[in-house]
Design a protein around this motif. Structure first.
Motif, PDB file in Angstrom:
ATOM      1  N   ILE A 161      -2.722   7.455  10.342  1.00  0.00           N
ATOM      2  CA  ILE A 161      -2.308   7.965  11.391  1.00  0.00           C
ATOM      3  C   ILE A 161      -2.293   7.127  12.710  1.00  0.00           C
ATOM      4  CG2 ILE A 161      -2.841   9.906  13.278  1.00  0.00           C
ATOM      5  CD1 ILE A 161      -4.793  11.186  11.350  1.00  0.00           C
ATOM      6  N   PHE A 162      -0.972   7.048  13.263  1.00  0.00           N
ATOM      7  CA  PHE A 162      -0.551   6.125  14.416  1.00  0.00           C
ATOM      8  C   PHE A 162      -0.311   6.823  15.442  1.00  0.00           C
ATOM      9  CE2 PHE A 162       2.947   4.050  16.800  1.00  0.00           C
ATOM     10  CZ  PHE A 162       2.156   2.563  16.965  1.00  0.00           C
ATOM     11  N   GLY A 163      -0.591   6.256  16.666  1.00  0.00           N
ATOM     12  CA  GLY A 163      -0.405   6.659  18.067  1.00  0.00           C
ATOM     13  C   GLY A 163      -0.848   7.743  18.558  1.00  0.00           C
ATOM     14  N   GLY A 164       0.121   8.728  19.317  1.00  0.00           N
ATOM     15  CA  GLY A 164      -0.324   9.988  19.726  1.00  0.00           C
ATOM     16  C   GLY A 164      -0.892   9.693  21.333  1.00  0.00           C
ATOM     17  N   VAL A 165      -1.143  10.785  21.818  1.00  0.00           N
ATOM     18  CA  VAL A 165      -1.326  10.864  23.433  1.00  0.00           C
ATOM     19  C   VAL A 165      -2.580  11.898  23.530  1.00  0.00           C
ATOM     20  CG1 VAL A 165       0.275  12.826  23.954  1.00  0.00           C
ATOM     21  CG2 VAL A 165      -0.385  11.043  25.721  1.00  0.00           C
ATOM     22  N   ASN A 166      -3.356  11.513  24.248  1.00  0.00           N
ATOM     23  CA  ASN A 166      -4.530  12.464  24.955  1.00  0.00           C
ATOM     24  C   ASN A 166      -4.349  12.665  26.383  1.00  0.00           C
ATOM     25  OD1 ASN A 166      -7.066  13.634  25.549  1.00  0.00           O
ATOM     26  ND2 ASN A 166      -7.934  12.536  23.838  1.00  0.00           N
ATOM     27  N   ASP A 167      -4.605  13.968  26.871  1.00  0.00           N
ATOM     28  CA  ASP A 167      -4.445  14.345  28.152  1.00  0.00           C
ATOM     29  C   ASP A 167      -5.822  14.648  28.799  1.00  0.00           C
ATOM     30  OD1 ASP A 167      -1.672  14.242  28.115  1.00  0.00           O
ATOM     31  OD2 ASP A 167      -1.407  16.148  27.574  1.00  0.00           O
ATOM     32  N   THR A 168      -6.159  14.040  29.913  1.00  0.00           N
ATOM     33  CA  THR A 168      -7.422  14.577  30.774  1.00  0.00           C
ATOM     34  C   THR A 168      -6.809  15.204  31.971  1.00  0.00           C
ATOM     35  OG1 THR A 168      -7.465  12.439  31.735  1.00  0.00           O
ATOM     36  CG2 THR A 168      -8.551  12.711  29.579  1.00  0.00           C
ATOM     37  N   PHE A 169      -7.681  16.211  32.430  1.00  0.00           N
ATOM     38  CA  PHE A 169      -7.034  17.087  33.517  1.00  0.00           C
ATOM     39  C   PHE A 169      -8.268  16.740  34.553  1.00  0.00           C
ATOM     40  CE2 PHE A 169      -5.601  18.875  29.697  1.00  0.00           C
ATOM     41  CZ  PHE A 169      -4.249  19.125  29.858  1.00  0.00           C
ATOM     42  N   THR A 170      -7.818  16.475  35.787  1.00  0.00           N
ATOM     43  CA  THR A 170      -8.810  16.327  36.916  1.00  0.00           C
ATOM     44  C   THR A 170      -8.396  17.094  38.021  1.00  0.00           C
ATOM     45  OG1 THR A 170      -9.312  14.052  36.278  1.00  0.00           O
ATOM     46  CG2 THR A 170      -9.967  14.853  38.497  1.00  0.00           C
ATOM     47  N   GLY A 171      -8.695  18.390  38.173  1.00  0.00           N
ATOM     48  CA  GLY A 171      -8.035  19.141  39.145  1.00  0.00           C
ATOM     49  C   GLY A 171      -6.627  19.592  38.658  1.00  0.00           C
ATOM     50  N   ALA A 172      -5.774  19.363  39.771  1.00  0.00           N
ATOM     51  CA  ALA A 172      -4.345  19.724  39.208  1.00  0.00           C
ATOM     52  C   ALA A 172      -3.573  18.386  38.754  1.00  0.00           C
ATOM     53  CB  ALA A 172      -3.666  20.226  40.686  1.00  0.00           C
ATOM     54  N   THR A 173      -4.448  17.396  38.648  1.00  0.00           N
ATOM     55  CA  THR A 173      -3.649  16.076  38.168  1.00  0.00           C
ATOM     56  C   THR A 173      -4.079  16.045  36.747  1.00  0.00           C
ATOM     57  OG1 THR A 173      -4.451  15.201  40.262  1.00  0.00           O
ATOM     58  CG2 THR A 173      -3.813  13.270  38.419  1.00  0.00           C
ATOM     59  N   THR A 174      -2.864  15.792  35.910  1.00  0.00           N
ATOM     60  CA  THR A 174      -3.026  15.320  34.501  1.00  0.00           C
ATOM     61  C   THR A 174      -2.846  13.959  34.223  1.00  0.00           C
ATOM     62  OG1 THR A 174      -2.300  17.346  34.009  1.00  0.00           O
ATOM     63  CG2 THR A 174      -2.132  15.789  32.165  1.00  0.00           C
ATOM     64  N   ASN A 175      -3.737  13.388  33.476  1.00  0.00           N
ATOM     65  CA  ASN A 175      -3.534  11.783  33.272  1.00  0.00           C
ATOM     66  C   ASN A 175      -3.552  11.854  31.677  1.00  0.00           C
ATOM     67  OD1 ASN A 175      -4.204  11.098  35.904  1.00  0.00           O
ATOM     68  ND2 ASN A 175      -6.277  11.412  35.569  1.00  0.00           N
ATOM     69  N   SER A 176      -2.494  11.077  31.328  1.00  0.00           N
ATOM     70  CA  SER A 176      -2.113  10.856  29.710  1.00  0.00           C
ATOM     71  C   SER A 176      -2.407   9.476  29.309  1.00  0.00           C
ATOM     72  CB  SER A 176      -0.588  11.194  29.613  1.00  0.00           C
ATOM     73  OG  SER A 176      -0.380  12.428  29.888  1.00  0.00           O
ATOM     74  N   ILE A 177      -3.418   9.275  28.166  1.00  0.00           N
ATOM     75  CA  ILE A 177      -3.827   8.074  27.827  1.00  0.00           C
ATOM     76  C   ILE A 177      -2.953   8.109  26.223  1.00  0.00           C
ATOM     77  CG2 ILE A 177      -5.396   6.864  26.662  1.00  0.00           C
ATOM     78  CD1 ILE A 177      -7.482   8.276  28.602  1.00  0.00           C
ATOM     79  N   ALA A 178      -2.049   7.291  26.104  1.00  0.00           N
ATOM     80  CA  ALA A 178      -1.105   7.027  24.993  1.00  0.00           C
ATOM     81  C   ALA A 178      -1.850   5.800  24.242  1.00  0.00           C
ATOM     82  CB  ALA A 178       0.367   6.645  25.464  1.00  0.00           C
ATOM     83  N   PHE A 179      -1.714   6.202  22.764  1.00  0.00           N
ATOM     84  CA  PHE A 179      -2.191   5.003  21.947  1.00  0.00           C
ATOM     85  C   PHE A 179      -1.040   4.457  21.024  1.00  0.00           C
ATOM     86  CE2 PHE A 179      -5.161   8.579  22.705  1.00  0.00           C
ATOM     87  CZ  PHE A 179      -6.134   8.012  22.864  1.00  0.00           C
ATOM     88  N   ASN A 180      -1.330   3.138  20.700  1.00  0.00           N
ATOM     89  CA  ASN A 180      -0.522   2.572  19.698  1.00  0.00           C
ATOM     90  C   ASN A 180      -1.404   1.803  18.529  1.00  0.00           C
ATOM     91  OD1 ASN A 180      -1.545   0.342  20.923  1.00  0.00           O
ATOM     92  ND2 ASN A 180       0.552  -0.837  20.920  1.00  0.00           N
TER      93      ASN A 180
END
Length: 437
Positions: A161-180
């Protein structure tokens, strides 16, 4: 006695009649083919604004028409509502592995395990039981992620399995962590490990991954992060599982526009057939990648009409010489357009869209014929029977065989009915007809 058995048989046959369900539209489901059944795990509904914990399946050993496909719903659910995950079937263990994606609670939209906890669960096809495999794994498990596409080597039992993304939510803000990173799981030893990072592409989501017979994984299309643009289908990322090494290739042939959230299947002659996809402007039909030449070569067949609507976030599975394309989304300017549970079948032998599915093994079965010895040669010492005697014996034999067949058929169907009724007592969906053949 015969009348009683026939009556018993008729009553049982009448109780065996059941009706297939009409599934709700969905996308981002995971699917696998195993034991002549095509399974669909979870998915997300655009109309209901919710995801599913259902397991749908199709029995592909029987003919049907796409206008009324015989979808059934398994009486065992996923332990959570799942979407944008990847499912991999291991024939070595007869288990389905479900990894990543959104994992929502049954009653609300909360993430059951948090955004970063790696969740790998397995589904045993023999006993229809779920196992939270992540509690028993060795090595360092990867963080949870979604919009991924894994492949499995049926000989070694390892999946990639390669890559993908993970979203974290802080209030109304969404932070995305992408993987390689390339994550490898050994289903035999239950061990996670990392593949090579040297030469790996940028973080990638919405791509397709296809494992060739030579051990090379071909990554096609998708969306690179953090730049949020789609990768050209002519620029391929390759990962050699035998030597743990990345490389890239510029495919020849026609130049294709980029796309993501498409699907791909591998044919027996090592062609990769790609369907659909989206780049927020257009949607696409078919493209075929020939991997028997180096560099690989793209072509676009011209399937016979009628052409289906092009979808994205669907799933595609090769069933014999037929490419099944199931569910997914269609973008329209008209916001009132109703999303449907799309179902298309492509005959890959001549690139023809068909509505009627006929399992190939049905046409390969020998005709049911009886062999009759018509020789009139008489053996020494044996009396010669007249035709009337033969007729009488044949009549007796047929009667005995018919009686036995009715008896056995009645018992077998009776047992099947008893088994099904026992299962249905514990089924959550009492109105659904479930097959356990």
């Amino acid at each position: 006695m015969i009348k009683l058995q026939v009556f018993f048989l008729v009553i049982i046959l009448s109780t065996e009649i059941c009706h297939s369900i009409i599934p709700i539209e969905r996308s981002a489901q995971s699917s696998i083919l195993a034991d002549k059944k095509l399974f669909f795990f979870g998915g997300m509904s655009s109309q209901l604004l919710s995801s599913f914990n259902q397991i749908l399946y199709l029995d592909v050993s029987k003919p049907f028409n796409t206008t009324n496909p015989p979808f059934e719903i398994l009486n065992v659910s996923i332990p959570f509502r799942s979407s944008y995950a990847t499912a991999l079937f291991s024939p070595l263990k007869n288990e389905v592995y479900l990894f990543g994606g959104f994992m929502r609670n049954e009653l609300n939209d909360d993430n059951m395990f948090g955004n970063h906890i790696s969740v790998l669960i397995s589904f045993n096809l023999e006993n229809n039981g779920w196992n939270f495999t992540f509690t028993k794994t060795n090595g360092i498990a990867p963080e949870n992620r979604r919009l991924i596409n894994g492949v499995i080597n049926n000989k070694t039992g390892k999946f990639y399995i390669f890559g993908g993304v993970n979203d974290t939510f802080t209030g109304a803000t969404t932070n995305s962590i992408a993987f390689n990173d390339m994550n490898i799981f050994d289903t035999i030893s239950l061990t996670w490990s990392k593949g090579s990072a040297e030469g790996s592409p940028l973080p990638l989501i919405g791509y397709t991954a296809t494992l060739l017979s030579n051990g090379i994984i071909v990554f096609i299309g998708g969306e690179e992060r953090p730049y949020n643009y789609n990768v050209s289908l002519n620029q391929l990322a390759l990962y050699d599982t035998k030597v743990d090494q990345w490389s890239s290739m510029r495919a020849q042939g026609i130049t294709l526009e980029n796309r993501s959230y498409h699907s791909a299947v591998l044919t027996s002659d090592e062609r990769i057939i790609v369907f659909g996809g989206d780049n927020f402007l257009n949607q696409y039909q078919l493209a075929v990648l020939n991997t028997k030449v180096v560099p690989y070569e793209w072509s676009v067949p011209t399937p016979a009409p009628p052409l289906p609507l092009t979808t994205y976030s669907h799933s595609a599975t090769l069933v014999g010489n037929y490419m099944f394309i199931n569910f997914g989304k269609v973008d329209y300017v008209d916001s009132n357009h109703e999303q449907l549970p799309y179902f298309y079948i492509l005959d890959i032998r001549n690139f023809t869209w068909v509505a009627q599915y006929e399992p190939e093994q049905l046409s390969q079965l020998p005709n049911s014929t009886n062999t009759v010895n018509t020789s009139t040669t008489n053996s020494p010492g044996l009396s010669v029977e007249t035709p009337s005697d033969n007729d009488k014996k044949i009549g007796i034999i047929i009667g005995a065989v018919g009686l036995s067949v009715v008896t056995v058929a009645g018992l077998l169907i009776g047992y099947k009915y008893y088994k099904k009724q026992r299962v249905h007592r514990y089924a959550k969906q009492a109105k659904q007809c479930v097959s356990y053949n």
